[in-house]
Scaffold this motif. Sequence first.
Motif, PDB file in Angstrom:
ATOM      1  N   ILE A 118       0.977  -1.181   0.060  1.00  7.48           N
ATOM      2  CA  ILE A 118      -0.117   0.034  -0.097  1.00  7.48           C
ATOM      3  C   ILE A 118       0.860   1.175   0.142  1.00  7.48           C
ATOM      4  O   ILE A 118       0.478   2.155  -0.806  1.00  7.48           O
ATOM      5  CB  ILE A 118      -0.996   0.025   1.169  1.00  7.48           C
ATOM      6  CG1 ILE A 118      -2.023  -1.214   0.907  1.00  7.48           C
ATOM      7  CG2 ILE A 118      -1.577   1.451   1.277  1.00  7.48           C
ATOM      8  CD1 ILE A 118      -2.734  -1.055  -0.203  1.00  7.48           C
ATOM      9  N   SER A 128       0.417  -4.903   3.711  1.00  8.46           N
ATOM     10  CA  SER A 128       0.261  -3.554   4.213  1.00  8.46           C
ATOM     11  C   SER A 128       0.586  -3.552   5.739  1.00  8.46           C
ATOM     12  O   SER A 128       0.001  -4.424   6.396  1.00  8.46           O
ATOM     13  CB  SER A 128      -1.152  -2.858   4.042  1.00  8.46           C
ATOM     14  OG  SER A 128      -0.972  -1.765   4.482  1.00  8.46           O
ATOM     15  N   ARG A 157      -0.821  -1.348   7.182  1.00 10.40           N
ATOM     16  CA  ARG A 157      -2.049  -0.507   7.922  1.00 10.40           C
ATOM     17  C   ARG A 157      -2.833  -1.910   8.320  1.00 10.40           C
ATOM     18  O   ARG A 157      -3.325  -2.386   7.542  1.00 10.40           O
ATOM     19  CB  ARG A 157      -2.411   0.179   6.783  1.00 10.40           C
ATOM     20  CG  ARG A 157      -1.678   1.247   6.171  1.00 10.40           C
ATOM     21  CD  ARG A 157      -2.479   1.984   5.215  1.00 10.40           C
ATOM     22  NE  ARG A 157      -1.403   3.076   4.554  1.00 10.40           N
ATOM     23  CZ  ARG A 157      -1.927   3.867   3.578  1.00 10.40           C
ATOM     24  NH1 ARG A 157      -3.248   3.917   3.151  1.00 10.40           N
ATOM     25  NH2 ARG A 157      -1.215   4.702   2.796  1.00 10.40           N
ATOM     26  N   GLU A 169      -5.543  -1.467  10.737  1.00 15.16           N
ATOM     27  CA  GLU A 169      -6.644  -0.991  11.032  1.00 15.16           C
ATOM     28  C   GLU A 169      -7.909  -1.714  10.201  1.00 15.16           C
ATOM     29  O   GLU A 169      -7.799  -1.802   8.805  1.00 15.16           O
ATOM     30  CB  GLU A 169      -6.915   0.356  10.822  1.00 15.16           C
ATOM     31  CG  GLU A 169      -5.812   1.362  11.631  1.00 15.16           C
ATOM     32  CD  GLU A 169      -4.511   1.728  11.045  1.00 15.16           C
ATOM     33  OE1 GLU A 169      -4.253   1.179  10.034  1.00 15.16           O
ATOM     34  OE2 GLU A 169      -3.696   2.310  11.435  1.00 15.16           O
ATOM     35  N   GLU A 223      -9.122   0.281   7.033  1.00 14.73           N
ATOM     36  CA  GLU A 223      -8.207  -0.173   5.780  1.00 14.73           C
ATOM     37  C   GLU A 223      -8.220  -1.500   5.211  1.00 14.73           C
ATOM     38  O   GLU A 223      -8.116  -1.705   3.950  1.00 14.73           O
ATOM     39  CB  GLU A 223      -6.473   0.255   6.276  1.00 14.73           C
ATOM     40  CG  GLU A 223      -6.238   1.571   6.897  1.00 14.73           C
ATOM     41  CD  GLU A 223      -6.433   2.378   5.733  1.00 14.73           C
ATOM     42  OE1 GLU A 223      -5.506   2.663   4.892  1.00 14.73           O
ATOM     43  OE2 GLU A 223      -7.322   3.199   5.271  1.00 14.73           O
ATOM     44  N   GLN A 224      -8.242  -2.429   5.808  1.00 20.81           N
ATOM     45  CA  GLN A 224      -8.623  -3.835   5.396  1.00 20.81           C
ATOM     46  C   GLN A 224     -10.020  -3.794   4.795  1.00 20.81           C
ATOM     47  O   GLN A 224     -10.010  -4.320   3.491  1.00 20.81           O
ATOM     48  CB  GLN A 224      -8.551  -4.805   6.535  1.00 20.81           C
ATOM     49  CG  GLN A 224      -7.206  -4.935   7.022  1.00 20.81           C
ATOM     50  CD  GLN A 224      -7.153  -6.039   8.248  1.00 20.81           C
ATOM     51  OE1 GLN A 224      -7.716  -7.258   7.931  1.00 20.81           O
ATOM     52  NE2 GLN A 224      -6.751  -5.874   9.262  1.00 20.81           N
ATOM     53  N   ARG A 283     -11.521  -1.255   3.238  1.00 20.60           N
ATOM     54  CA  ARG A 283     -11.202  -0.459   1.921  1.00 20.60           C
ATOM     55  C   ARG A 283     -10.523  -1.234   0.985  1.00 20.60           C
ATOM     56  O   ARG A 283     -11.077  -1.397  -0.122  1.00 20.60           O
ATOM     57  CB  ARG A 283     -10.436   0.822   2.354  1.00 20.60           C
ATOM     58  CG  ARG A 283     -10.280   1.691   1.380  1.00 20.60           C
ATOM     59  CD  ARG A 283      -9.325   2.959   1.926  1.00 20.60           C
ATOM     60  NE  ARG A 283      -8.831   3.613   0.842  1.00 20.60           N
ATOM     61  CZ  ARG A 283      -7.947   4.689   1.079  1.00 20.60           C
ATOM     62  NH1 ARG A 283      -7.015   4.861   2.119  1.00 20.60           N
ATOM     63  NH2 ARG A 283      -7.630   5.365  -0.140  1.00 20.60           N
TER      64      ARG A 283
END
Length: 225
Positions: free
Chosen positions: A53, A79, A81, A83, A86-87, A89
């Motif tokens: 990402i 990633s 990230r 959160e 974010e997953q 998304r």
Amino acid sequence: MDKILVIEDDFKLQKYIKDYLEAYDFEVELVTDFGRVVSQVEESNPDLILLDINLPTFDGFYYLRVLRKKSHIPIIILSARSEEGEQIRGMEYGADDYVTKPFRIGILLAKINAVLRRAHHRMEESHSAGDLKLLHDSMKLQCKEQVVELSKNEFRLMHLFMKNTGGIVSREELLEALWDEHVFVDDNTLTVNITRIKKKLSLYGLHNVITTKRGVGYVFDPSNR
């Protein structure tokens, strides 16, 4: 031999992934010029993409959206990230899986194999009815030599119709086929998508293949022209 394209700007991690996957008989290509990511994907034509990402120039979500407009190549996001938002998304944008860093390489391998199995199954699978053929690998509908693109929802509905050719498919079954945990689906969504399918079928001269059984559901019969 399946080809995997790694889009990751941590060159140490790139090499680690490449060496590990090649030991399991995968062909692995690396993106090194992040100014031409999309063109390299097109040139490489991989069986699966590992997509970071946090990338130079544009982030992975940008590339995910662009690639999903062009193809259905399986994509696994890598990633840092972690959160939940974010997953979600990533999955909404069309990723097949989401792996958070740091990860165990054995887990990544297992996810790659699982995603590739699903992709190979879709490619082997097709449904036909009369002159119509539903192409699972590309989410397209073919009639003789003519091919039209289907949206995700149109594909799901056509899949259900063609599995039940000649029989009644209830609105409840069709709504269940459209159900998505991230997107609200109601009766109007179903009606809109069936109208769109009918319009696309009419391009083949098939104007009456989906008929309404009032209060029950629909019947798909390609012999009704």
